[in-house]
Design a protein around this motif. Structure first.
Motif, PDB file in Angstrom:
ATOM      1  N   THR A 164       9.272   8.906   6.413  1.00 58.95           N
ATOM      2  CA  THR A 164      10.048   9.045   5.100  1.00 58.95           C
ATOM      3  C   THR A 164      11.586   8.492   4.982  1.00 58.95           C
ATOM      4  OG1 THR A 164      10.541  11.342   5.787  1.00 58.95           O
ATOM      5  CG2 THR A 164       8.545  10.675   3.950  1.00 58.95           C
ATOM      6  N   SER A 165      12.069   8.266   6.990  1.00 60.91           N
ATOM      7  CA  SER A 165      12.933   8.150   7.025  1.00 60.91           C
ATOM      8  C   SER A 165      13.218   6.311   6.838  1.00 60.91           C
ATOM      9  CB  SER A 165      13.872   8.955   8.317  1.00 60.91           C
ATOM     10  OG  SER A 165      13.254   7.931   9.280  1.00 60.91           O
ATOM     11  N   GLU A 166      12.048   5.798   6.559  1.00 63.43           N
ATOM     12  CA  GLU A 166      12.091   4.718   6.590  1.00 63.43           C
ATOM     13  C   GLU A 166      12.369   3.641   5.689  1.00 63.43           C
ATOM     14  OE1 GLU A 166       8.610   1.967   8.870  1.00 63.43           O
ATOM     15  OE2 GLU A 166       7.818   4.499   9.172  1.00 63.43           O
ATOM     16  N   THR A 167      12.996   2.766   5.477  1.00 63.04           N
ATOM     17  CA  THR A 167      13.072   1.620   4.362  1.00 63.04           C
ATOM     18  C   THR A 167      11.870   0.467   4.638  1.00 63.04           C
ATOM     19  OG1 THR A 167      14.840   0.020   5.287  1.00 63.04           O
ATOM     20  CG2 THR A 167      15.425   2.073   4.241  1.00 63.04           C
ATOM     21  N   VAL A 168      11.365  -0.089   2.965  1.00 65.04           N
ATOM     22  CA  VAL A 168      10.554  -1.384   2.794  1.00 65.04           C
ATOM     23  C   VAL A 168      11.566  -2.293   1.841  1.00 65.04           C
ATOM     24  CG1 VAL A 168       9.206   0.015   3.698  1.00 65.04           C
ATOM     25  CG2 VAL A 168       9.517  -0.079   1.707  1.00 65.04           C
ATOM     26  N   ASP A 169      11.112  -3.140   2.110  1.00 65.74           N
ATOM     27  CA  ASP A 169      11.721  -4.484   0.947  1.00 65.74           C
ATOM     28  C   ASP A 169      10.396  -5.053  -0.210  1.00 65.74           C
ATOM     29  OD1 ASP A 169      13.417  -5.642   2.858  1.00 65.74           O
ATOM     30  OD2 ASP A 169      11.902  -6.545   3.878  1.00 65.74           O
ATOM     31  N   LYS A 216       5.594  -6.972   7.653  1.00 60.98           N
ATOM     32  CA  LYS A 216       4.383  -7.606   8.684  1.00 60.98           C
ATOM     33  C   LYS A 216       4.860  -8.978   8.186  1.00 60.98           C
ATOM     34  CE  LYS A 216       2.343  -4.208  11.430  1.00 60.98           C
ATOM     35  NZ  LYS A 216       1.032  -3.261  11.846  1.00 60.98           N
ATOM     36  N   GLY A 217       5.475  -9.859   7.284  1.00 60.63           N
ATOM     37  CA  GLY A 217       5.690 -11.304   7.184  1.00 60.63           C
ATOM     38  C   GLY A 217       4.860 -11.289   5.954  1.00 60.63           C
ATOM     39  N   LYS A 218       3.940 -10.555   4.716  1.00 59.42           N
ATOM     40  CA  LYS A 218       3.042 -10.172   3.809  1.00 59.42           C
ATOM     41  C   LYS A 218       3.309  -9.714   2.600  1.00 59.42           C
ATOM     42  CE  LYS A 218      -1.855 -11.461   5.517  1.00 59.42           C
ATOM     43  NZ  LYS A 218      -2.788 -11.158   6.138  1.00 59.42           N
ATOM     44  N   LEU A 219       2.697 -10.192   1.409  1.00 59.97           N
ATOM     45  CA  LEU A 219       3.226  -9.417   0.136  1.00 59.97           C
ATOM     46  C   LEU A 219       1.566  -8.149   0.194  1.00 59.97           C
ATOM     47  CD1 LEU A 219       4.534 -11.951  -1.879  1.00 59.97           C
ATOM     48  CD2 LEU A 219       5.588 -10.416  -1.002  1.00 59.97           C
ATOM     49  N   TRP A 220       2.412  -7.135  -0.539  1.00 58.78           N
ATOM     50  CA  TRP A 220       1.277  -5.863   0.143  1.00 58.78           C
ATOM     51  C   TRP A 220       1.483  -5.211  -1.468  1.00 58.78           C
ATOM     52  CZ3 TRP A 220      -2.392  -5.423   4.178  1.00 58.78           C
ATOM     53  CH2 TRP A 220      -2.575  -6.136   5.144  1.00 58.78           C
ATOM     54  N   ALA A 221       0.163  -4.688  -2.047  1.00 62.84           N
ATOM     55  CA  ALA A 221       0.560  -3.594  -3.315  1.00 62.84           C
ATOM     56  C   ALA A 221       0.639  -2.613  -2.746  1.00 62.84           C
ATOM     57  CB  ALA A 221      -0.294  -4.555  -3.953  1.00 62.84           C
ATOM     58  N   LEU A 222       1.020  -1.697  -2.610  1.00 59.25           N
ATOM     59  CA  LEU A 222       0.540  -0.178  -2.896  1.00 59.25           C
ATOM     60  C   LEU A 222      -0.863   0.498  -3.824  1.00 59.25           C
ATOM     61  CD1 LEU A 222       1.293   1.736  -1.152  1.00 59.25           C
ATOM     62  CD2 LEU A 222       2.788   3.391  -2.864  1.00 59.25           C
ATOM     63  N   VAL A 223      -1.249   0.922  -3.465  1.00 57.39           N
ATOM     64  CA  VAL A 223      -2.901   0.581  -4.631  1.00 57.39           C
ATOM     65  C   VAL A 223      -3.060   2.531  -4.151  1.00 57.39           C
ATOM     66  CG1 VAL A 223      -5.353   1.340  -4.471  1.00 57.39           C
ATOM     67  CG2 VAL A 223      -4.053  -0.803  -3.537  1.00 57.39           C
ATOM     68  N   LYS A 224      -2.173   3.851  -3.221  1.00 54.56           N
ATOM     69  CA  LYS A 224      -2.184   4.817  -2.910  1.00 54.56           C
ATOM     70  C   LYS A 224      -0.714   5.282  -2.017  1.00 54.56           C
ATOM     71  CE  LYS A 224      -5.550   8.516  -2.221  1.00 54.56           C
ATOM     72  NZ  LYS A 224      -6.916   8.500  -2.251  1.00 54.56           N
ATOM     73  N   VAL A 230      10.974   4.833   1.913  1.00 54.41           N
ATOM     74  CA  VAL A 230      10.023   5.212   1.390  1.00 54.41           C
ATOM     75  C   VAL A 230       9.443   5.768   0.272  1.00 54.41           C
ATOM     76  CG1 VAL A 230       7.401   5.777   2.997  1.00 54.41           C
ATOM     77  CG2 VAL A 230       9.234   3.923   3.645  1.00 54.41           C
ATOM     78  N   ASN A 231      10.527   7.147   0.284  1.00 56.14           N
ATOM     79  CA  ASN A 231       9.705   8.321  -0.352  1.00 56.14           C
ATOM     80  C   ASN A 231      10.027   7.711  -1.940  1.00 56.14           C
ATOM     81  OD1 ASN A 231      10.006  10.247   1.374  1.00 56.14           O
ATOM     82  ND2 ASN A 231      11.903  10.082   1.266  1.00 56.14           N
ATOM     83  N   GLU A 232      10.101   6.934  -2.087  1.00 61.51           N
ATOM     84  CA  GLU A 232      11.024   5.923  -3.417  1.00 61.51           C
ATOM     85  C   GLU A 232       9.133   5.145  -4.206  1.00 61.51           C
ATOM     86  OE1 GLU A 232      14.499   3.598  -4.755  1.00 61.51           O
ATOM     87  OE2 GLU A 232      15.167   5.431  -2.829  1.00 61.51           O
ATOM     88  N   LEU A 233       8.558   4.844  -3.003  1.00 62.68           N
ATOM     89  CA  LEU A 233       7.127   3.834  -3.750  1.00 62.68           C
ATOM     90  C   LEU A 233       6.411   4.751  -4.181  1.00 62.68           C
ATOM     91  CD1 LEU A 233       6.842   2.254   0.074  1.00 62.68           C
ATOM     92  CD2 LEU A 233       7.664   1.283  -2.097  1.00 62.68           C
ATOM     93  N   LYS A 234       5.551   4.668  -5.367  1.00 55.91           N
ATOM     94  CA  LYS A 234       5.299   4.474  -5.913  1.00 55.91           C
ATOM     95  C   LYS A 234       3.681   3.682  -6.985  1.00 55.91           C
ATOM     96  CE  LYS A 234       8.317   7.175  -9.025  1.00 55.91           C
ATOM     97  NZ  LYS A 234       9.337   6.624  -8.446  1.00 55.91           N
ATOM     98  N   PRO A 235       2.352   3.420  -6.732  1.00 56.64           N
ATOM     99  CA  PRO A 235       0.963   3.207  -6.445  1.00 56.64           C
ATOM    100  C   PRO A 235       1.975   2.576  -7.751  1.00 56.64           C
ATOM    101  CG  PRO A 235       0.228   4.823  -6.793  1.00 56.64           C
ATOM    102  CD  PRO A 235       2.096   5.081  -6.497  1.00 56.64           C
ATOM    103  N   GLY A 236       1.516   1.042  -7.217  1.00 58.59           N
ATOM    104  CA  GLY A 236       1.822  -0.749  -8.367  1.00 58.59           C
ATOM    105  C   GLY A 236       2.924  -1.175  -7.676  1.00 58.59           C
ATOM    106  N   TYR A 237       3.847  -1.219  -6.413  1.00 58.89           N
ATOM    107  CA  TYR A 237       5.021  -1.318  -6.181  1.00 58.89           C
ATOM    108  C   TYR A 237       4.376  -2.941  -5.091  1.00 58.89           C
ATOM    109  CZ  TYR A 237       8.751   1.947  -7.405  1.00 58.89           C
ATOM    110  OH  TYR A 237       9.881   2.119  -8.498  1.00 58.89           O
ATOM    111  N   ILE A 238       4.863  -3.670  -5.135  1.00 59.94           N
ATOM    112  CA  ILE A 238       4.926  -4.427  -4.179  1.00 59.94           C
ATOM    113  C   ILE A 238       5.907  -4.890  -2.729  1.00 59.94           C
ATOM    114  CG2 ILE A 238       4.262  -7.674  -3.831  1.00 59.94           C
ATOM    115  CD1 ILE A 238       2.740  -5.663  -6.220  1.00 59.94           C
ATOM    116  N   ILE A 239       5.209  -4.568  -1.583  1.00 60.60           N
ATOM    117  CA  ILE A 239       6.451  -4.402  -0.981  1.00 60.60           C
ATOM    118  C   ILE A 239       5.941  -5.752   0.082  1.00 60.60           C
ATOM    119  CG2 ILE A 239       7.096  -2.281  -1.118  1.00 60.60           C
ATOM    120  CD1 ILE A 239       4.699  -1.800   1.816  1.00 60.60           C
TER     121      ILE A 239
END
Length: 189
Positions: A57-62, A17-25, A5-14
């Protein structure tokens, strides 16, 4: 591909919960007590619904890598459909105006945009950062307004209202930021 999760930046797509999400902020928070976390504002793709989510912050996401290709806007078909042509394969695709969102007002015939897709399904259309428009109507200059930050209202050929410097008149071509519709500069030649 899983990322921390620490590597996520705005614009990343993850995928979450079974859906695609864009990190806005994303705000990294380290409270005085308790573990650090990422307060994330996510936007569902292509629906556009928003979700505020707190990740430890210890979590990971796809992390989802999207395929990207340049497409040229050809024409509008009916009220809600837009036709684009792939610049490499010359295939034509028809997309809904909703996939572009509010930026659809900046779309001009012949404009090259980036279409991002996942598993062959177009999800996001990315417009160029800047676009050139013509002012069709501008407020008159108010005498005595010499402050450097004085701006006046103007209406562009696409119907959008923008603030422009006092020296810009009707008929002038200007460069506008597609992200927020703000005046950047006069168009060169």
């Amino acid at each position: 591909m899983k990322i921390n999760v620490n590597e996520l930046k705005p614009g990343y797509i993850i995928e979450y919960k079974g859906k695609l999400w864009a990190l806005v902020k994303g705000d990294h928070v380290k409270p005085g007590k308790g573990p650090a976390y990422l307060q994330a504002e996510l936007k569902a793709i292509p629906e556009g619904t928003k979700l505020n989510q707190r990740f430890n912050t210890s979590e990971t996401v796809d992390n989802v890598e999207l395929d990207q290709a340049d497409h040229q806007f050809l024409y509008a078909e009916g009220e809600d459909q837009l036709v684009f042509m792939n610049q490499e394969t010359f295939e034509q695709i028809t997309l809904s105006k909703a996939i572009i969102g509010e930026g659809v007002v900046f779309l001009q015939e012949g404009m090259v945009v980036k279409v991002k897709s996942h598993d062959g399904q177009p999800l996001i259309v990315v417009l160029p950062d800047k676009v050139t428009c013509t002012i069709v109507e501008a407020d008159p200059v108010v005498k005595g307004q010499t402050a450097a930050s004085s701006y006046k209202h103007a209406i562009l050929d696409n119907g959008l209202r923008v603030l422009v410097p006092p020296h810009v008149e009707s008929g002038t071509r200007i460069v506008v930021n597609t992200a927020d519709g703000a005046y950047i500069e006069r168009a060169k030649a």
